[in-house]
Scaffold this active site. Structure first.
Site, PDB file in Angstrom:
ATOM      1  N   SER A 120      11.253  30.995 104.209  1.00  0.00           N
ATOM      2  CA  SER A 120      11.616  30.825 102.900  1.00  0.00           C
ATOM      3  C   SER A 120      12.943  30.186 102.612  1.00  0.00           C
ATOM      4  CB  SER A 120      11.819  32.408 102.566  1.00  0.00           C
ATOM      5  OG  SER A 120      10.417  33.173 102.666  1.00  0.00           O
TER       6      SER A 120
ATOM      7  N   THR B 117      11.717  34.147  99.360  1.00  0.00           N
ATOM      8  CA  THR B 117      12.389  33.522  98.006  1.00  0.00           C
ATOM      9  C   THR B 117      12.148  34.221  96.787  1.00  0.00           C
ATOM     10  OG1 THR B 117      12.441  31.382  99.049  1.00  0.00           O
ATOM     11  CG2 THR B 117      12.859  31.438  96.906  1.00  0.00           C
ATOM     12  N   ALA B 118      10.733  34.873  96.794  1.00  0.00           N
ATOM     13  CA  ALA B 118      10.326  35.642  95.688  1.00  0.00           C
ATOM     14  C   ALA B 118      11.108  36.849  95.241  1.00  0.00           C
ATOM     15  CB  ALA B 118       8.771  36.070  95.911  1.00  0.00           C
TER      16      ALA B 118
ATOM     17  N   HIS C 181       1.377  33.769  97.719  1.00  0.00           N
ATOM     18  CA  HIS C 181       0.154  33.044  98.437  1.00  0.00           C
ATOM     19  C   HIS C 181      -1.075  33.133  97.539  1.00  0.00           C
ATOM     20  CE1 HIS C 181       2.463  32.367 101.866  1.00  0.00           C
ATOM     21  NE2 HIS C 181       2.423  33.696 102.240  1.00  0.00           N
TER      22      HIS C 181
END
Length: 275
Positions: free
Chosen positions: A57, A109-110, A147
């Protein structure tokens, strides 16, 4: 030289490395061992420098920047779309700050961008492929989806509350960089240059031979319908994956500088790419 190549067991990563697996590119003397793990595991492994090259990430990069350098390709980057917050009913952003949100890992990162968007919130780490079920069952109030869940949540009867890629584009005018490929600095400058060239050629070969690469990627699509798998790969393997370019590099610097200013890192962030 053996290169252990870490990536997620997902259709988009498989698409990028189809050419390597199928022997379609000159490996320049490298022997590749594909190591498939979920992104949270790869992030944790990178802290110890376990693999020579790996997907991580982007949020995790500053934590490993002394061990690893960014490759100039392999990014998962979406322009106007990205990870989603979903729930059983429509919620406001203020509502989200009062609820517990299931997240796929605090190094993703989300998670970083969601905190930028709504501030602090209660969360619980859940394997990414279990989040939709937990939201459906009521075990989680809302879920942060990465995803293929970004394409299947509606079929599960859930509602989109926030698209982080859309939020980021409105904030900055830039695509949202989520994942990156990195290589270990101790390989040395010459090896890094050659390794980067091989991996770039693999991505290019997939884009140039889409049907063959997609046939391989379908093996990693976790039951996704072919048209959805094709759409998912198209979202995250594109020209910005082939090369960040000026826009992609600016997006990386903008994201990490905002994170640094918000106190996400103890040490100064150093964004550096293999030439």
């Amino acid at each position: 030289m053996l290169i252990r190549l870490g990536h997620s067991p997902d259709a988009d990563d498989a698409f990028m490395f189809w050419a390597l697996a199928a022997g379609k590119v000159d490996t320049r003397g490298f022997e590749f061992e594909h190591v498939l793990r979920d992104i949270q595991t790869l992030n944790e492994w990178a802290l110890d420098g376990k693999l020579e090259t790996t997907a991580i990430s982007l949020h995790a990069y500053p934590f490993v920047q002394e061990r690893y350098v960014l490759l100039p390709h392999g990014a998962s980057m979406g322009a106007g779309y990205g990870p989603l917050v979903v729930a059983r009913e429509q919620l406001s952003l203020d509502d989200l700050t009062e609820l517990e949100i299931a997240i796929p890992g605090r190094m993703t990162t989300a998670f970083l961008v969601l905190r930028m968007a709504i501030g602090d919130f209660r969360f619980r780490e859940v394997p990414f492929d279990e989040i939709l079920d937990q939201v459906k069952s009521g075990e989680a109030d809302a879920g942060l989806i990465i995803h293929e869940g970004q394409l299947t949540y509606e079929a599960e009867g859930l509602t989109k509350v926030l698209d982080l890629g859309e939020w980021w584009l409105l904030e900055t005018g830039l695509p949202l960089p989520l994942g990156a490929n990195v290589a270990r600095r101790d390989l040395g400058e010459d090896v890094l240059h050659e390794l980067s060239a091989v991996l770039r050629e693999s991505i290019r070969a997939g884009l140039d031979n889409r049907s063959e690469a997609m046939a391989y990627a379908m093996e990693f699509s976790r039951g996704l319908e072919p048209h959805l798998a094709d759409r998912f790969v198209g979202m995250y393997v594109n020209e910005l994956t082939q090369d960040y370019g000026d826009e992609g590099r600016l997006a990386v610097r903008e994201l990490l500088s905002r994170a640094e200013a918000a106190g996400a890192y103890d040490a100064p962030v150093r964004v550096e790419f293999v030439p």
